[in-house]
Design a protein around this motif. Structure first.
Motif, short mmCIF file in Angstrom:
data_model
loop_
_atom_site.label_atom_id
_atom_site.label_comp_id
_atom_site.label_asym_id
_atom_site.label_seq_id
_atom_site.Cartn_x
_atom_site.Cartn_y
_atom_site.Cartn_z
N UNK A 16 0.84 -1.20 0.00
CA UNK A 16 0.00 0.00 0.00
C UNK A 16 0.88 1.25 0.00
N UNK A 17 1.95 1.22 0.79
CA UNK A 17 2.84 2.39 0.84
C UNK A 17 3.41 2.69 -0.55
N UNK A 18 3.64 1.66 -1.35
CA UNK A 18 4.14 1.88 -2.71
C UNK A 18 3.06 2.49 -3.60
N UNK A 19 1.79 2.13 -3.35
CA UNK A 19 0.71 2.75 -4.13
C UNK A 19 0.63 4.25 -3.81
N UNK A 20 0.92 4.60 -2.55
CA UNK A 20 0.99 6.02 -2.20
C UNK A 20 2.13 6.69 -2.96
N UNK A 152 13.37 11.57 -3.90
CA UNK A 152 12.48 11.89 -2.78
C UNK A 152 12.05 10.59 -2.13
N UNK A 153 12.09 10.52 -0.80
CA UNK A 153 11.42 9.41 -0.12
C UNK A 153 10.19 9.98 0.57
N UNK A 154 9.07 9.28 0.39
CA UNK A 154 7.77 9.80 0.85
C UNK A 154 7.36 9.13 2.15
N UNK A 155 6.97 9.95 3.14
CA UNK A 155 6.50 9.39 4.41
C UNK A 155 5.23 8.58 4.22
N UNK A 156 5.06 7.57 5.07
CA UNK A 156 3.83 6.77 5.03
C UNK A 156 2.64 7.63 5.41
N UNK A 157 1.49 7.36 4.80
CA UNK A 157 0.24 8.06 5.10
C UNK A 157 0.30 9.57 4.87
N UNK A 158 1.25 10.04 4.04
CA UNK A 158 1.36 11.48 3.79
C UNK A 158 0.63 11.86 2.50
N UNK A 159 0.37 10.88 1.64
CA UNK A 159 -0.24 11.19 0.34
C UNK A 159 -1.26 10.09 0.03
N UNK A 160 -2.47 10.50 -0.35
CA UNK A 160 -3.54 9.52 -0.61
C UNK A 160 -3.31 8.80 -1.93
N UNK A 161 -3.63 7.52 -1.94
CA UNK A 161 -3.57 6.80 -3.22
C UNK A 161 -4.70 7.32 -4.11
N UNK A 162 -4.39 7.48 -5.41
CA UNK A 162 -5.38 8.06 -6.32
C UNK A 162 -5.45 7.26 -7.60
N UNK A 163 -6.62 6.70 -7.89
CA UNK A 163 -6.81 6.06 -9.19
C UNK A 163 -7.31 7.14 -10.15
N UNK A 164 -6.61 7.32 -11.25
CA UNK A 164 -6.97 8.43 -12.12
C UNK A 164 -7.52 7.99 -13.47
N UNK A 165 -7.41 6.70 -13.79
CA UNK A 165 -7.94 6.28 -15.08
C UNK A 165 -8.22 4.78 -15.06
N UNK A 166 -8.78 4.25 -16.13
CA UNK A 166 -8.91 2.80 -16.18
C UNK A 166 -7.96 2.19 -17.22
N UNK A 167 -6.93 2.95 -17.55
CA UNK A 167 -5.95 2.48 -18.53
C UNK A 167 -5.07 1.39 -17.93
N UNK A 168 -4.57 0.52 -18.78
CA UNK A 168 -3.59 -0.47 -18.35
C UNK A 168 -2.19 0.06 -18.65
N UNK A 169 -1.26 -0.29 -17.79
CA UNK A 169 0.11 0.13 -18.05
C UNK A 169 0.81 -0.92 -18.89
#
Lengths: 319, 246
Positions: A16-20, A152-169
């Motif tokens: 989950x932290x990686x999704x953030x 940059x290293x991002x702190x846990x729980x500092x940024x919400x996970x956001x789904x922005x599209x239904x595209x596949x990578x």
């Protein structure tokens, strides 16, 4: 030019932290009009193309990682090659054990300025600066990075996970040769308790007010009902009521969960330094003068032994 | 065995944090300065314990900072350590500081110990950077350290647990709780520290990659919402409906 997000897996699934971190990296890529790529290391049980939902354009999947998970020198060589190959301008890690070990090395290797423990998106006008937490959560610093490549290293729980599209990578297999490492693991030990303290979204913590280790049942029960990790104050760990790895505070573990519930902890400044980045703080203490109430969002002045059973019941009834 | 312990000067853990000069500088008025607790309690004291086991061990201390730092360097020497080196420069950039330390650390040290982070910058970066400059292994967040047959046996924090590993020397290690028990200097140590060498060298020419623009303080909490002790279930309701935390 790209933003590369270095992801981590737990039991072959993206954490989950990686999704953030991915959501954060994608937002930066948008700000700077760059492409966002995610690096996934090692075998995975997931169909990684779903990361496209978070705005990632390409997944770089390096299956063979050798000792990279346990040897940060190996991990640094591998990541630096991949970042160079894909012309990374900005590299994002989680501020996790892995990020803390590898990001500083990569900073030297790529001569890339590092900001660790970021809590916000960077300002990217005339210069590039990132806000990070300093003085053990008691203040913030706005730090400018002047090198062409930035980490940059991002702190846990500092940024919400956001789904922005239904595209596949798009998934690109990467086959970089992994150098051998020289670190040998002799023994591994898992902590008791089902939820790891630093990853936990909710933490229930007990202090000296609980009077003895035999009274921890209610802490554990509430934690179980909330899917939370358990923690304790320093005097509790020092008296061996609870294991040392549960000690949160200035000299123990610093945590930033969504919800921190402190039971029978007075809130010494050193304890606050480890928990003050929690989003919501609840304090239960029979002393109305306990300093912790000043740092709390919700409080109950009362006897934990009377109050806790009712809270546990109410949580169980939530459904 | 030659050990280099990196020590940093930080404000005391109870210091009130505020800033001056349009929030660009830490307000040091009335601040007590201490050795960064992780550097002192864990890195330095473990080095001293290793020397007590093997008296041929040599411990050097290194600090990057101005002459103001000499009081805490003397205190570190009073705890133990044979001599200290101060690199005379003030800078906040981890890349710069690591290169300064590396110019000394490259000279035949078996172990380079740091605390897991400083309690002011919380960067947790110096150890890894030094290791990369020296092309050494880096063990982060170590809780135990012993030397056996010319290799280090280290226990470190891992995801949800810990792992015990063996690594060849030289090695850079960042130390945290568990490593050693805090001590206070005794009178003999304090007297001896006065005459231990404290060398000063000038900084080498290295670029800075980061600079602090400004600091700011978190907004004050709105104030605690107190829930009567006889209706604690109301807390659960508020956590769900208002805070959306459960």
């Amino acid at each position: 030019m790209s933003v590369i997000i270095i992801t981590e897996q737990s039991e072959n699934k993206i954490k989950k932290q990686s999704l953030e971190s991915i959501s954060y990296g994608v937002a930066i890529a948008k700000q700077l009009n760059l492409d966002a790529f995610a690096l996934v290391m090692g075998a995975t049980d997931e169909n990684l193309s779903y990361l496209g939902n978070y705005g990632v354009k390409k997944i770089i999947h390096q299956k063979n990682i050798g000792a990279a998970n346990s040897d940060n020198k190996v991990a640094t060589k591998l990541i630096s090659e991949i970042c160079t190959q894909h012309q990374a301008q900005i590299i994002i890690f989680s501020n996790s054990l892995f990020g803390k070990a590898v990001a500083p090395r990569l900073s030297v290797k790529l001569k890339a300025g590092l900001v660790s423990g970021a809590i916000k998106l960077p300002e990217t006008g005339n210069s590039f600066s990132v806000k990070r937490s300093v003085f053990s959560g008691k203040a913030f610093a706005d730090v400018k990075i002047s090198s062409p490549i930035k980490i940059i290293t991002l702190n846990a729980n500092a940024f919400e996970t956001m789904k922005s599209s239904d595209a596949n990578a798009e998934i690109v297999e990467s086959n970089i040769e992994v150098p051998a490492g020289t670190i040998n693991i002799i023994e591994t030990k898992k902590n008791e308790g089902t939820v790891s303290l630093t990853d936990a979204e909710t933490v229930v913590s007990g202090g000296r007010g609980l009077k003895g280790p035999e009274n921890w049942g209610m802490i554990e029960e509430l934690a179980k009902a909330l899917g939370a990790a358990t923690a304790c104050s320093r005097p509790v760990a020092d008296s061996n009521w609870r294991p040392h790895h549960e000690h949160v505070g200035q000299t123990g573990v610093a945590i930033s969960p969504n919800l921190y519930i402190a039971v029978g902890i007075s809130g010494a400044i050193q304890h606050l330094a480890g928990v003050n980045r929690s989003k919501t703080i609840v304090v239960i203490n029979n002393d109305p003068e306990a300093p912790f109430f000043k740092a709390a969002d919700y409080g109950i002045v009362g006897d934990a032994f009377q109050v806790m059973p009712k809270i546990i019941e109410a949580v169980k009834n939530l459904g | 065995m030659k050990i280099l312990v990196c020590i940093s000067r930080t404000p005391d853990t109870t210091s009130k944090i505020s800033f001056v000069d349009q929030n660009t500088k830490f307000n040091s008025d009335g601040v007590q300065w201490i050795i960064n607790p992780y550097d002192e309690w864990y890195a330095l004291v473990r080095a001293i314990e290793l020397k007590e086991k093997d008296p041929s061990t040599i411990i050097h201390l290194i600090n990057v900072g101005s002459i103001d730092n000499e009081a805490i360097i003397r205190k570190a020497l009073a705890l133990g350590g044979d001599e200290a080196i101060r690199i005379n420069t003030n800078n906040d950039d981890a890349y710069f500081i690591s290169h300064q330390i590396a110019t000394i650390a490259k000279d035949g040290y078996d172990l380079i110990l740091t605390g897991k982070e400083t309690i002011d910058h919380n960067g947790s970066s110096i150890g890894g950077m030094i290791a990369e400059i020296l092309d050494s292994n880096f063990i982060s967040l170590a809780t135990k350290l012993d030397i056996e047959n010319n290799q280090a046996i280290v226990t470190r924090e891992s995801e949800g647990g810990e792992e015990k590993i063996a690594a060849p020397l030289p090695l850079v290690i960042s130390c945290q709780k568990g490593m050693a028990e805090a001590r206070i200097p005794n009178m003999r140590g304090i007297m001896a520290a006065r005459t231990k060498p404290l060398k000063v060298s000038e900084a080498s020419n290295t670029e800075c990659l980061t600079t602090i623009n400004a600091f700011d303080l978190p907004p004050a909490k709105a104030g605690v919402k107190l829930i009567p002790a006889d209706t604690p279930e109301l807390l659960v309701k508020l956590l769900r409906e208002e805070a959306k935390a459960i």
